[in-house]
Design a protein around this motif. Structure first.
Motif, PDB file in Angstrom:
ATOM      1  N   TRP A 182     -41.175 -65.402  30.144  1.00  0.00           N
ATOM      2  CA  TRP A 182     -40.555 -65.597  29.042  1.00  0.00           C
ATOM      3  C   TRP A 182     -40.093 -64.902  28.674  1.00  0.00           C
ATOM      4  O   TRP A 182     -40.714 -64.069  27.501  1.00  0.00           O
ATOM      5  CB  TRP A 182     -40.548 -67.083  28.931  1.00  0.00           C
ATOM      6  CG  TRP A 182     -41.629 -68.342  29.377  1.00  0.00           C
ATOM      7  CD1 TRP A 182     -40.377 -69.041  30.001  1.00  0.00           C
ATOM      8  CD2 TRP A 182     -42.165 -68.242  30.262  1.00  0.00           C
ATOM      9  NE1 TRP A 182     -41.061 -70.027  30.647  1.00  0.00           N
ATOM     10  CE2 TRP A 182     -42.513 -69.766  30.402  1.00  0.00           C
ATOM     11  CE3 TRP A 182     -43.881 -67.372  29.443  1.00  0.00           C
ATOM     12  CZ2 TRP A 182     -43.219 -70.386  31.366  1.00  0.00           C
ATOM     13  CZ3 TRP A 182     -45.048 -67.897  30.438  1.00  0.00           C
ATOM     14  CH2 TRP A 182     -44.225 -68.835  31.231  1.00  0.00           C
ATOM     15  N   LYS A 238     -36.553 -64.613  26.049  1.00  0.00           N
ATOM     16  CA  LYS A 238     -35.659 -65.306  24.833  1.00  0.00           C
ATOM     17  C   LYS A 238     -34.192 -64.459  25.222  1.00  0.00           C
ATOM     18  O   LYS A 238     -34.572 -63.398  25.019  1.00  0.00           O
ATOM     19  CB  LYS A 238     -36.839 -64.948  23.561  1.00  0.00           C
ATOM     20  CG  LYS A 238     -37.623 -66.334  23.479  1.00  0.00           C
ATOM     21  CD  LYS A 238     -38.321 -66.208  22.169  1.00  0.00           C
ATOM     22  CE  LYS A 238     -40.088 -66.113  22.646  1.00  0.00           C
ATOM     23  NZ  LYS A 238     -40.687 -66.262  20.904  1.00  0.00           N
ATOM     24  N   ASP A 239     -33.369 -65.570  24.285  1.00  0.00           N
ATOM     25  CA  ASP A 239     -32.243 -64.490  24.444  1.00  0.00           C
ATOM     26  C   ASP A 239     -31.371 -65.952  23.488  1.00  0.00           C
ATOM     27  O   ASP A 239     -31.149 -67.527  23.986  1.00  0.00           O
ATOM     28  CB  ASP A 239     -30.858 -64.808  25.324  1.00  0.00           C
ATOM     29  CG  ASP A 239     -30.025 -64.346  25.707  1.00  0.00           C
ATOM     30  OD1 ASP A 239     -29.341 -64.048  24.333  1.00  0.00           O
ATOM     31  OD2 ASP A 239     -28.863 -64.396  26.508  1.00  0.00           O
ATOM     32  N   THR A 265     -31.692 -69.308  21.508  1.00  0.00           N
ATOM     33  CA  THR A 265     -32.599 -70.466  20.937  1.00  0.00           C
ATOM     34  C   THR A 265     -33.038 -70.659  23.210  1.00  0.00           C
ATOM     35  O   THR A 265     -33.892 -71.551  23.044  1.00  0.00           O
ATOM     36  CB  THR A 265     -31.614 -71.565  21.076  1.00  0.00           C
ATOM     37  OG1 THR A 265     -30.447 -71.743  21.893  1.00  0.00           O
ATOM     38  CG2 THR A 265     -31.199 -70.868  19.553  1.00  0.00           C
ATOM     39  N   LYS A 266     -32.557 -69.665  24.262  1.00  0.00           N
ATOM     40  CA  LYS A 266     -32.338 -70.266  25.236  1.00  0.00           C
ATOM     41  C   LYS A 266     -33.499 -68.729  25.885  1.00  0.00           C
ATOM     42  O   LYS A 266     -33.921 -68.152  25.342  1.00  0.00           O
ATOM     43  CB  LYS A 266     -31.753 -69.679  25.986  1.00  0.00           C
ATOM     44  CG  LYS A 266     -31.099 -70.228  27.747  1.00  0.00           C
ATOM     45  CD  LYS A 266     -30.311 -69.942  27.689  1.00  0.00           C
ATOM     46  CE  LYS A 266     -30.173 -68.898  29.091  1.00  0.00           C
ATOM     47  NZ  LYS A 266     -28.965 -68.344  29.971  1.00  0.00           N
ATOM     48  N   LYS A 267     -34.680 -69.609  26.598  1.00  0.00           N
ATOM     49  CA  LYS A 267     -35.195 -68.671  27.006  1.00  0.00           C
ATOM     50  C   LYS A 267     -35.501 -69.317  29.008  1.00  0.00           C
ATOM     51  O   LYS A 267     -35.190 -70.053  29.047  1.00  0.00           O
ATOM     52  CB  LYS A 267     -36.885 -69.758  27.085  1.00  0.00           C
ATOM     53  CG  LYS A 267     -37.594 -69.756  25.845  1.00  0.00           C
ATOM     54  CD  LYS A 267     -39.050 -70.109  25.468  1.00  0.00           C
ATOM     55  CE  LYS A 267     -39.539 -69.969  24.237  1.00  0.00           C
ATOM     56  NZ  LYS A 267     -41.261 -69.846  24.154  1.00  0.00           N
ATOM     57  N   GLN A 268     -35.093 -67.699  29.491  1.00  0.00           N
ATOM     58  CA  GLN A 268     -35.338 -67.553  31.108  1.00  0.00           C
ATOM     59  C   GLN A 268     -36.991 -67.175  31.336  1.00  0.00           C
ATOM     60  O   GLN A 268     -37.333 -66.652  30.570  1.00  0.00           O
ATOM     61  CB  GLN A 268     -34.563 -66.977  31.191  1.00  0.00           C
ATOM     62  CG  GLN A 268     -34.561 -66.048  32.563  1.00  0.00           C
ATOM     63  CD  GLN A 268     -34.376 -67.836  33.346  1.00  0.00           C
ATOM     64  OE1 GLN A 268     -32.797 -68.693  33.228  1.00  0.00           O
ATOM     65  NE2 GLN A 268     -35.270 -68.181  34.774  1.00  0.00           N
ATOM     66  N   GLU A 279     -36.069 -64.420  38.393  1.00  0.00           N
ATOM     67  CA  GLU A 279     -35.721 -66.317  37.966  1.00  0.00           C
ATOM     68  C   GLU A 279     -36.485 -67.200  38.693  1.00  0.00           C
ATOM     69  O   GLU A 279     -36.271 -67.155  39.316  1.00  0.00           O
ATOM     70  CB  GLU A 279     -34.735 -66.349  37.125  1.00  0.00           C
ATOM     71  CG  GLU A 279     -33.853 -64.889  36.685  1.00  0.00           C
ATOM     72  CD  GLU A 279     -32.068 -65.026  36.256  1.00  0.00           C
ATOM     73  OE1 GLU A 279     -32.156 -66.238  36.540  1.00  0.00           O
ATOM     74  OE2 GLU A 279     -31.628 -64.301  35.546  1.00  0.00           O
TER      75      GLU A 279
END
Length: 191
Positions: free
Chosen positions: A102, A104-105, A107-110, A189
């Motif tokens: 994962w 992290k960007d 608060t977003k996680k890809q 992704e």
């Protein structure tokens, strides 16, 4: 780091591993607990040892008996008390289609699926744990290959076919394994 990976039992390569592990495990009640698909810590899966495939549980117990240690750094595993004996005597290969990481960007996680495009084998270590008839394993990690370092700074050690038997049976060192580790990986992704 590797906190999840994918193991598909339907694949020919991995299906034969499962059959061998089942025959080695006999009529173990643990056979019903074997996982397929996305594998998480504490799951039971077939793992390759120098003696053949064996069912194992993912994760060493932590020092305080709480939590699971699921990865070990290749660079220091030979010296760390938790891994030293396993590094010297109990090496394994963890079959996978790909692993997940994962990024992290804020608060977003890809989530990304990362692999070689063919069945791969990650370097691992195993040991016996008190109170569990199944051995437990951890996955060895290394610094991430340049093409995926933007996702995470660590990745599993992917053992090329030419070194798999040596990794299992002889004292191949961390530096040699690291220099031969497969870096021809791709990512995509996922959700």
């Amino acid at each position: 780091m590797c906190g999840r990976y994918n193991f598909i039992l339907a694949r020919d390569d991995f299906g034969s591993l499962l059959k061998q592990a089942e025959s080695c495990s006999g009529a173990s009640p643990r056979l019903k607990d074997i996982k397929s698909g996305d594998i998480c810590p504490t799951d039971i899966v077939p793992i390759v040892t120098k003696d053949g495939p064996v069912l194992m549980r993912w994760g060493f117990s932590g020092y305080d008996g709480k939590g699971q240690v699921i990865n070990a750094r290749l660079e220091t595993a030979a010296e760390k008390p938790m891994f030293r004996k396993s590094y010297a005597q109990c090496r394994c290969l963890v079959p996978a289609g790909h692993y997940f990481e994962w990024r992290k960007d804020g608060t977003k996680k890809q989530k990304y699926a990362i692999g070689t495009g063919t069945p791969m084998y990650m370097a691992g270590l195993y040991r016996s744990e008190p109170g569990d008839p199944l051995p437990h394993f951890v996955i060895l990690t290394r610094s991430a290959a340049p093409g995926i370092a933007f996702i995470h700074d660590r990745m599993p050690v992917i053992v090329p076919e030419s070194l798999r038997n040596r990794w299992l049976a002889s004292p191949i060192g961390a530096r040699e394994l690291l220099s031969a580790s497969d870096e021809s990986i791709a990512y995509r992704e996922t959700v």
